[in-house]
Write a protein that holds these residues in place. Structure first.
Motif, PDB file in Angstrom:
ATOM      1  N   THR A   1       0.845  -1.192   0.000  1.00 17.17           N
ATOM      2  CA  THR A   1       0.000   0.000   0.000  1.00 17.17           C
ATOM      3  C   THR A   1       0.883   1.246   0.000  1.00 17.17           C
ATOM      4  OG1 THR A   1      -0.066   0.122   2.415  1.00 17.17           O
ATOM      5  CG2 THR A   1      -1.732  -1.263   1.337  1.00 17.17           C
TER       6      THR A   1
ATOM      7  N   PHE B   1       0.974   3.370   2.336  1.00 15.37           N
ATOM      8  CA  PHE B   1       1.544   3.468   3.677  1.00 15.37           C
ATOM      9  C   PHE B   1       2.791   2.588   3.803  1.00 15.37           C
ATOM     10  CE2 PHE B   1      -3.033   4.239   5.308  1.00 15.37           C
ATOM     11  CZ  PHE B   1      -2.977   5.551   4.860  1.00 15.37           C
TER      12      PHE B   1
ATOM     13  N   ILE C   1      -2.525   7.641  12.608  1.00 13.58           N
ATOM     14  CA  ILE C   1      -3.572   6.826  12.000  1.00 13.58           C
ATOM     15  C   ILE C   1      -3.030   5.982  10.854  1.00 13.58           C
ATOM     16  CG2 ILE C   1      -4.306   8.644  10.385  1.00 13.58           C
ATOM     17  CD1 ILE C   1      -7.189   7.620  10.794  1.00 13.58           C
ATOM     18  N   GLU C   2      -2.060   6.513  10.120  1.00 12.88           N
ATOM     19  CA  GLU C   2      -1.437   5.760   9.037  1.00 12.88           C
ATOM     20  C   GLU C   2      -0.610   4.600   9.601  1.00 12.88           C
ATOM     21  OE1 GLU C   2      -0.880   9.392   5.766  1.00 12.88           O
ATOM     22  OE2 GLU C   2       0.741   8.906   7.183  1.00 12.88           O
ATOM     23  N   GLN C   3       0.063   4.856  10.711  1.00 10.18           N
ATOM     24  CA  GLN C   3       0.855   3.805  11.351  1.00 10.18           C
ATOM     25  C   GLN C   3      -0.043   2.665  11.828  1.00 10.18           C
ATOM     26  OE1 GLN C   3       4.193   3.706  11.571  1.00 10.18           O
ATOM     27  NE2 GLN C   3       4.294   1.804  12.770  1.00 10.18           N
ATOM     28  N   ARG C   4      -1.193   3.027  12.427  1.00 13.03           N
ATOM     29  CA  ARG C   4      -2.118   1.994  12.890  1.00 13.03           C
ATOM     30  C   ARG C   4      -2.682   1.193  11.724  1.00 13.03           C
ATOM     31  NH1 ARG C   4      -3.817   6.163  16.423  1.00 13.03           N
ATOM     32  NH2 ARG C   4      -5.646   6.569  15.120  1.00 13.03           N
ATOM     33  N   LYS C   5      -3.005   1.863  10.641  1.00 14.35           N
ATOM     34  CA  LYS C   5      -3.515   1.168   9.458  1.00 14.35           C
ATOM     35  C   LYS C   5      -2.463   0.212   8.904  1.00 14.35           C
ATOM     36  CE  LYS C   5      -7.690   2.832   8.715  1.00 14.35           C
ATOM     37  NZ  LYS C   5      -8.888   1.954   8.645  1.00 14.35           N
ATOM     38  N   LEU C   6      -1.223   0.662   8.885  1.00 12.14           N
ATOM     39  CA  LEU C   6      -0.144  -0.191   8.387  1.00 12.14           C
ATOM     40  C   LEU C   6       0.026  -1.413   9.282  1.00 12.14           C
ATOM     41  CD1 LEU C   6       2.257  -0.818   6.555  1.00 12.14           C
ATOM     42  CD2 LEU C   6       3.657   0.657   8.020  1.00 12.14           C
ATOM     43  N   GLU C   7      -0.020  -1.226  10.589  1.00  9.22           N
ATOM     44  CA  GLU C   7       0.140  -2.351  11.515  1.00  9.22           C
ATOM     45  C   GLU C   7      -1.001  -3.352  11.357  1.00  9.22           C
ATOM     46  OE1 GLU C   7       0.439  -0.455  15.289  1.00  9.22           O
ATOM     47  OE2 GLU C   7       2.526   0.202  14.977  1.00  9.22           O
ATOM     48  N   GLU C   8      -2.234  -2.860  11.149  1.00 10.45           N
ATOM     49  CA  GLU C   8      -3.369  -3.756  10.919  1.00 10.45           C
ATOM     50  C   GLU C   8      -3.185  -4.541   9.627  1.00 10.45           C
ATOM     51  OE1 GLU C   8      -6.816  -1.320  10.923  1.00 10.45           O
ATOM     52  OE2 GLU C   8      -6.711  -0.833  13.068  1.00 10.45           O
ATOM     53  N   GLN C   9      -2.736  -3.848   8.579  1.00  5.79           N
ATOM     54  CA  GLN C   9      -2.526  -4.515   7.300  1.00  5.79           C
ATOM     55  C   GLN C   9      -1.406  -5.535   7.393  1.00  5.79           C
ATOM     56  OE1 GLN C   9      -4.435  -3.875   4.186  1.00  5.79           O
ATOM     57  NE2 GLN C   9      -3.556  -5.928   4.172  1.00  5.79           N
TER      58      GLN C   9
END
Length: 326
Positions: free
Chosen positions: A102, A104, A117-125
């Motif tokens: 992605t 991110f 918020i981008e860091q959290r999205k990356l960790e979830e992905q």
């Protein structure tokens, strides 16, 4: 109706799985087509190289493989513990070896700062990618799609190269694992296209024999090693001695020859005695493992336990497992 793949995989029962993919219509799309005379044998090297490449990316080890003219066998070991130890960066880097990721993840690998918020999205992905990189379905997808694209490009066509769904069998114990490894490694001998295991092109046994001859007791890079008989402090690897396994495969290959059908030599390989497998049953499994057993393979006790863990209402394939594996 076939069971969903997730209903056939239970790491609590076993980390070992036998997977088979076949070409559409069983055409000779990886070998010589006897009707047209075209030779596609070079594609077998594509598959072998891709298998070994994927093993460096996934948390899956290759225990055995055989690339035939119209189908591929691979025995995989799921290394969940390894995947759980990967850092965020390791997980993302591995995924990027296969896919673009992605925006991110691309920014992250370039060292660019991410908002919270981008860091959290990356960790979830990344957790999704971590799960996929220990999934046999994603492994087979990454293998089959790559080969299909290359073959269709070479042929100047579109459409299916592989059958839609690969077949998988869960190997529940040492008896099932040993039988399946030998079945896969002896595919070319059984098919009559090789006289000996070490002469079987595009197989794991050939790679193991060649490495063993080059350097005694060493094992080839890219394959899950043989770690010896089960014991305390045993390193990661297959629960057999390499020398015992090679002796077993050599002995079995000799029995599979047409002029040796039904003949049992006096000196049985010690691995058969340790696993308490009847020699006649062993030879039958060496010819019929894929067709004789369903999705779960093991002794009756192992099979019943796995069926309970998977929530099956009945014990599928119990009769064959009781007769052949005990």
């Amino acid at each position: 109706m076939p069971r969903a793949r997730k209903a056939q995989v239970a790491l609590e029962a076993t980390p070992y799985y036998h997977c088979v993919s076949r070409c559409v219509r069983r055409a000779f799309l990886c070998g010589r087509d006897h009707v047209t005379g075209q030779d596609f044998s070079h594609r077998r090297a594509w598959i072998e190289n891709r298998l070994l490449k994927l093993a460096t990316v996934f948390a899956l080890e290759i225990c055995a493989y055989a690339v035939m003219s119209n189908h591929v066998h691979v025995v995989l070991h799921i290394n969940q513990a390894e995947a759980e130890q990967w850092s965020l960066r390791t997980t993302v880097e591995r995924w990027h070896q296969l896919f673009k990721g992605t925006l991110f993840s691309q920014h992250y690998l370039r060292g660019e700062p991410l908002r919270d918020i981008e860091q959290r999205k990356l960790e979830e992905q990344a957790e999704t990618w971590r799960a996929r990189l220990q999934d046999i379905s994603w492994f087979m997808r990454c293998l089959n799609e790559d080969i299909a694209r290359r073959a269709n490009l070479e042929d100047g066509c579109t459409g299916r190269f592989w059958e839609g769904r690969f077949k998988s069998q869960a190997l529940l114990d040492e008896q099932a694992l040993a039988a399946c490894l030998a079945y896969v490694d002896l595919n070319p001998v059984r098919a009559g296209i090789a006289k000996t295991p070490e002469a079987s092109g595009f197989t794991s046994v050939r790679a193991r024999v060649r490495q063993h001859l080059r350097e005694a007791h060493s094992q080839p890079f890219g394959l899950f090693p043989f770690a010896g008989n089960p014991r305390n402090g045993m390193p990661a690897g297959l629960p057999f001695r390499l020398e015992d396994y090679l002796e077993l495969v050599d002995w079995t290959g000799r029995q599979l020859r047409d002029d040796k059908r039904g003949h049992i030599t006096e000196g049985l390989p010690p691995i058969l005695e340790r696993l308490a497998i009847d020699p006649q049953h062993w030879l039958y499994m060496s010819r019929s493992f894929e067709s004789r057993f369903k999705g779960l393979v093991g002794t009756a006790f192992s099979l019943k336990t796995a069926c309970q863990q998977l929530g099956y209402r009945r014990t599928v394939g119990l009769g064959s497992c009781q007769v052949l594996l005990g």
